[in-house]
Design a protein around this motif. Structure first.
Motif, PDB file in Angstrom:
ATOM      1  N   GLN A  46      -7.619  80.898-138.238  1.00  0.00           N
ATOM      2  CA  GLN A  46      -8.435  81.404-137.138  1.00  0.00           C
ATOM      3  C   GLN A  46      -7.902  81.090-135.746  1.00  0.00           C
ATOM      4  O   GLN A  46      -8.253  81.764-134.789  1.00  0.00           O
ATOM      5  CB  GLN A  46      -9.852  80.807-137.246  1.00  0.00           C
ATOM      6  CG  GLN A  46     -10.557  81.110-138.549  1.00  0.00           C
ATOM      7  CD  GLN A  46     -10.932  82.572-138.685  1.00  0.00           C
ATOM      8  OE1 GLN A  46     -11.005  83.296-137.691  1.00  0.00           O
ATOM      9  NE2 GLN A  46     -11.173  83.018-139.902  1.00  0.00           N
ATOM     10  N   ASN A  47      -7.088  80.067-135.617  1.00  0.00           N
ATOM     11  CA  ASN A  47      -6.804  79.545-134.286  1.00  0.00           C
ATOM     12  C   ASN A  47      -5.334  79.173-134.174  1.00  0.00           C
ATOM     13  O   ASN A  47      -4.825  78.391-134.965  1.00  0.00           O
ATOM     14  CB  ASN A  47      -7.683  78.306-134.036  1.00  0.00           C
ATOM     15  CG  ASN A  47      -7.708  77.907-132.581  1.00  0.00           C
ATOM     16  OD1 ASN A  47      -6.755  78.144-131.852  1.00  0.00           O
ATOM     17  ND2 ASN A  47      -8.798  77.299-132.161  1.00  0.00           N
ATOM     18  N   PRO A 180     -11.889  83.209-144.794  1.00  0.00           N
ATOM     19  CA  PRO A 180     -11.781  83.523-143.364  1.00  0.00           C
ATOM     20  C   PRO A 180     -13.041  84.136-142.767  1.00  0.00           C
ATOM     21  O   PRO A 180     -13.145  84.264-141.543  1.00  0.00           O
ATOM     22  CB  PRO A 180     -10.612  84.516-143.309  1.00  0.00           C
ATOM     23  CG  PRO A 180     -10.585  85.143-144.665  1.00  0.00           C
ATOM     24  CD  PRO A 180     -11.015  84.066-145.619  1.00  0.00           C
ATOM     25  N   PHE A 181     -14.018  84.510-143.604  1.00  0.00           N
ATOM     26  CA  PHE A 181     -15.203  85.201-143.093  1.00  0.00           C
ATOM     27  C   PHE A 181     -16.464  84.339-143.127  1.00  0.00           C
ATOM     28  O   PHE A 181     -17.499  84.751-142.616  1.00  0.00           O
ATOM     29  CB  PHE A 181     -15.444  86.485-143.900  1.00  0.00           C
ATOM     30  CG  PHE A 181     -14.254  87.400-143.930  1.00  0.00           C
ATOM     31  CD1 PHE A 181     -13.847  88.082-142.791  1.00  0.00           C
ATOM     32  CD2 PHE A 181     -13.514  87.562-145.091  1.00  0.00           C
ATOM     33  CE1 PHE A 181     -12.741  88.909-142.811  1.00  0.00           C
ATOM     34  CE2 PHE A 181     -12.406  88.395-145.125  1.00  0.00           C
ATOM     35  CZ  PHE A 181     -12.016  89.071-143.982  1.00  0.00           C
ATOM     36  N   ASP A 182     -16.395  83.162-143.738  1.00  0.00           N
ATOM     37  CA  ASP A 182     -17.579  82.314-143.828  1.00  0.00           C
ATOM     38  C   ASP A 182     -17.660  81.409-142.602  1.00  0.00           C
ATOM     39  O   ASP A 182     -16.649  81.105-141.972  1.00  0.00           O
ATOM     40  CB  ASP A 182     -17.528  81.467-145.102  1.00  0.00           C
ATOM     41  CG  ASP A 182     -18.915  81.100-145.603  1.00  0.00           C
ATOM     42  OD1 ASP A 182     -19.888  81.350-144.867  1.00  0.00           O
ATOM     43  OD2 ASP A 182     -19.022  80.573-146.724  1.00  0.00           O
ATOM     44  N   SER A 183     -18.874  80.977-142.262  1.00  0.00           N
ATOM     45  CA  SER A 183     -19.086  80.111-141.101  1.00  0.00           C
ATOM     46  C   SER A 183     -19.853  78.865-141.521  1.00  0.00           C
ATOM     47  O   SER A 183     -20.599  78.884-142.506  1.00  0.00           O
ATOM     48  CB  SER A 183     -19.866  80.847-140.003  1.00  0.00           C
ATOM     49  OG  SER A 183     -19.128  81.939-139.508  1.00  0.00           O
ATOM     50  N   PHE A 184     -19.696  77.805-140.737  1.00  0.00           N
ATOM     51  CA  PHE A 184     -20.266  76.515-141.087  1.00  0.00           C
ATOM     52  C   PHE A 184     -20.792  75.823-139.837  1.00  0.00           C
ATOM     53  O   PHE A 184     -20.334  76.088-138.728  1.00  0.00           O
ATOM     54  CB  PHE A 184     -19.207  75.622-141.750  1.00  0.00           C
ATOM     55  CG  PHE A 184     -18.457  76.314-142.851  1.00  0.00           C
ATOM     56  CD1 PHE A 184     -18.913  76.259-144.152  1.00  0.00           C
ATOM     57  CD2 PHE A 184     -17.314  77.044-142.579  1.00  0.00           C
ATOM     58  CE1 PHE A 184     -18.242  76.919-145.161  1.00  0.00           C
ATOM     59  CE2 PHE A 184     -16.628  77.701-143.581  1.00  0.00           C
ATOM     60  CZ  PHE A 184     -17.099  77.640-144.880  1.00  0.00           C
ATOM     61  N   ASN A 209     -15.031  79.592-136.755  1.00  0.00           N
ATOM     62  CA  ASN A 209     -15.880  79.594-137.947  1.00  0.00           C
ATOM     63  C   ASN A 209     -16.721  78.333-138.082  1.00  0.00           C
ATOM     64  O   ASN A 209     -17.582  78.257-138.955  1.00  0.00           O
ATOM     65  CB  ASN A 209     -15.025  79.740-139.215  1.00  0.00           C
ATOM     66  CG  ASN A 209     -14.657  81.181-139.491  1.00  0.00           C
ATOM     67  OD1 ASN A 209     -14.834  82.037-138.637  1.00  0.00           O
ATOM     68  ND2 ASN A 209     -14.138  81.448-140.672  1.00  0.00           N
ATOM     69  N   ILE A 210     -16.452  77.328-137.265  1.00  0.00           N
ATOM     70  CA  ILE A 210     -17.152  76.051-137.388  1.00  0.00           C
ATOM     71  C   ILE A 210     -17.876  75.755-136.080  1.00  0.00           C
ATOM     72  O   ILE A 210     -17.238  75.567-135.041  1.00  0.00           O
ATOM     73  CB  ILE A 210     -16.171  74.919-137.732  1.00  0.00           C
ATOM     74  CG1 ILE A 210     -15.444  75.240-139.032  1.00  0.00           C
ATOM     75  CG2 ILE A 210     -16.901  73.587-137.857  1.00  0.00           C
ATOM     76  CD1 ILE A 210     -14.330  74.286-139.362  1.00  0.00           C
TER      77      ILE A 210
END
Length: 504
Positions: A46-47, A180-184, A209-210
């Motif tokens: 992601q980064n 890559p599509f889940d968030s926490f 994502n976090i």
């Protein structure tokens, strides 16, 4: 120890410069296990800013926590990025980072070892901070079990011993972190609100994502993580053994969640820095996202209100979600390792018709199922549970489920037989869930109403009705004679044993 992003200077110019440094600062994870490596992989997806650095323990491989079949499914470019996070170039070669490298290059260092190594890592990090003149590097941990001092034979929560140590916590499943599509969500907790806010911002910038929010309840956060790891074992057992009895599961899981939070609320009352936590902050806690500045529970004792629990921490959503998520069987992927240990325990108890003979046998069952005992923090916490319960005076009715699990593993042979009946028979378990949450004095009155033919039972009820004798009656233990029934239910037998052996 002092653990702050700032020195004690009052120079506005120097502070302004330091704030700007923090806005572009890096985060380091030392001792790379499954969680830091999975988080790094998520960041690689992601980064591209390179805000995260890693350093493995000496002699350990950076990705050694992953099975080879898992590594084979990873994207090669992302794996290469993770490896770059764990090293630096020297003479054209990639050299593994050390804890010293993280202290020099990062503003926040998370010591991610479990409780076997966290204290020695903390002492080494403090030494390096002083040696490298990097006193403004903030240290955090994420160990999820209780620590133990073999010399004094005492158990404790590390953040209670080191109240300035930050704690990072949030629910995650290692496989899901590679999605890559889940968030926490997560919480970064430090007893100083400003340090907590700046630390949360650094963590939040690692990956979109976090989402990381700040809190001041580091002691409660670490206790909850240890408590929920124990509860997760029981939750796994419940799913495994009672999958054909779905009626008992909601009660069991609700009780496990509530008792984790109630225990932490009792621990919160024992903090020696409670007044400073709430009254000596640079800004109100509501600026961190707390809806209200304090939530407390009281009991009436001898006619006076007495504060017994501090539930303010329960406003940290990610912390509560961590407890709840650890007790759920996921729709896809694997449950937590402690949950899997509970599933193994259920399978073996069903097969062998008994509780494990010892903790060592349970660990052998887990090892045979592919679970390394070093990663089962819930089982380690359970070893020291009686000491923790006594230390913080946690009432038995707020810990009845973990007490039941403890007796199933550490109890005497006769107690194990009773614990087996309670854990495996749906009616016994549901009755235990209902009755064990009552304080002992409230059960005496319920029993008295069912035994009015016993003179002492009738006297107890009469005295309760007479207002001027009620306090005296409630404070007196009255033994009720046998009422002629053929036997005491297993759940009541076990409650008596637990209250006599584990009551704080």
């Amino acid at each position: 120890m002092r653990n702050s992003f700032f020195d004690q200077s009052l120079d506005a110019g120097a502070i302004r410069q330091r704030v700007q440094e923090l806005s572009t600062g890096k985060v380091g994870f030392y001792s790379v296990g499954l969680y830091p490596a999975s988080l790094a992989y998520n960041c690689a997806m992601q980064n591209a800013e390179g805000r995260l650095l890693l350093a493995p323990r000496p002699g350990r491989d950076l990705l050694g926590a992953f099975p080879q079949e898992t590594i084979a499914t990873m994207d090669d470019e992302h794996v290469e990025t993770v490896l770059e996070m764990g090293g630096h170039r020297s003479g054209g070669e990639l050299v593994a980072n050390t804890l010293s490298d993280l202290i020099e290059r990062c503003e926040l260092v998370v010591l991610s070892a479990n409780s076997n190594h966290i204290e020695e890592d903390l002492h080494e990090a403090l030494r390096l901070k002083q040696e490298l003149n990097r006193e403004q590097v903030v240290l955090a941990c994420l160990a999820g079990s209780f620590n133990h001092d073999p010399i004094s034979n005492s158990a404790y929560v590390l953040c209670e011993q080191q109240p300035e140590l930050a704690f990072f916590s949030g629910f995650h499943r290692h496989g899901a972190l590679r999605n890559p599509f889940d968030s926490f969500t997560a919480n970064f907790c430090h007893p100083n609100a400003l340090t907590a806010m700046l630390g949360a911002q650094l963590m939040d910038q690692l990956s979109p994502n976090i989402q990381v929010s700040a809190g001041v309840h580091n002691v409660e956060g670490q206790f909850i993580k240890a408590a929920k790891n124990m509860a997760s074992v029981f939750a796994g057992f419940g799913y495994g053994f009672h999958q054909d009895n779905p009626g008992v599961l909601p009660t069991l899981l609700t009780l496990l969640l509530n008792q984790c939070l109630d225990q932490a609320a009792t621990v919160s009352m024992a903090r020696p820095d409670r007044q400073r936590l709430y009254h000596r902050q640079p800004f109100p806690l509501t600026e961190l996202g707390y809806a209200v500045p304090r939530i407390e529970s009281t009991l009436v004792r001898d006619g006076d209100f007495e504060r017994v629990r501090d539930h303010t921490f329960s406003q940290l959503t990610a912390m509560v979600a961590d407890v709840r998520g650890s007790m759920m069987l996921p729709v896809s992927g694997s449950p937590t390792r402690n949950f899997q240990a509970g599933l193994v325990m259920a399978k073996e108890m069903r097969t062998q018709g008994r509780c494990p003979h010892s903790m060592e046998e349970l660990e052998q069952w887990c090892e045979a199922a592919g679970l390394r005992k070093g990663g089962l923090e819930g089982l380690k916490s359970l070893r020291y549970w009686p000491q923790i319960a006594r230390k913080f005076a946690i009432p038995a009715h707020d810990a009845s489920m973990v007490n039941l699990l403890y007796m199933a593993i550490y109890g005497r042979a006769g107690v194990k037989d009773t614990a087996y009946r309670v854990m495996t028979e749906s009616r016994e378990l549901s009755s235990y869930c209902q009755e064990s949450v009552r304080p002992s004095h409230s059960r005496r009155y319920a029993e008295a109403l069912q035994n009015l033919d016993v003179p002492k039972a009738l006297d107890l009820v009469v005295n309760a009705v007479i207002a001027d004798n009620a306090n005296q009656a409630m404070g007196r233990k009255m033994a009720l004679d046998e009422n002629g029934e053929t036997g005491t239910p297993a759940y009541l037998e076990l409650m008596d044993v637990i209250e006599s052996q584990l009551e704080a």
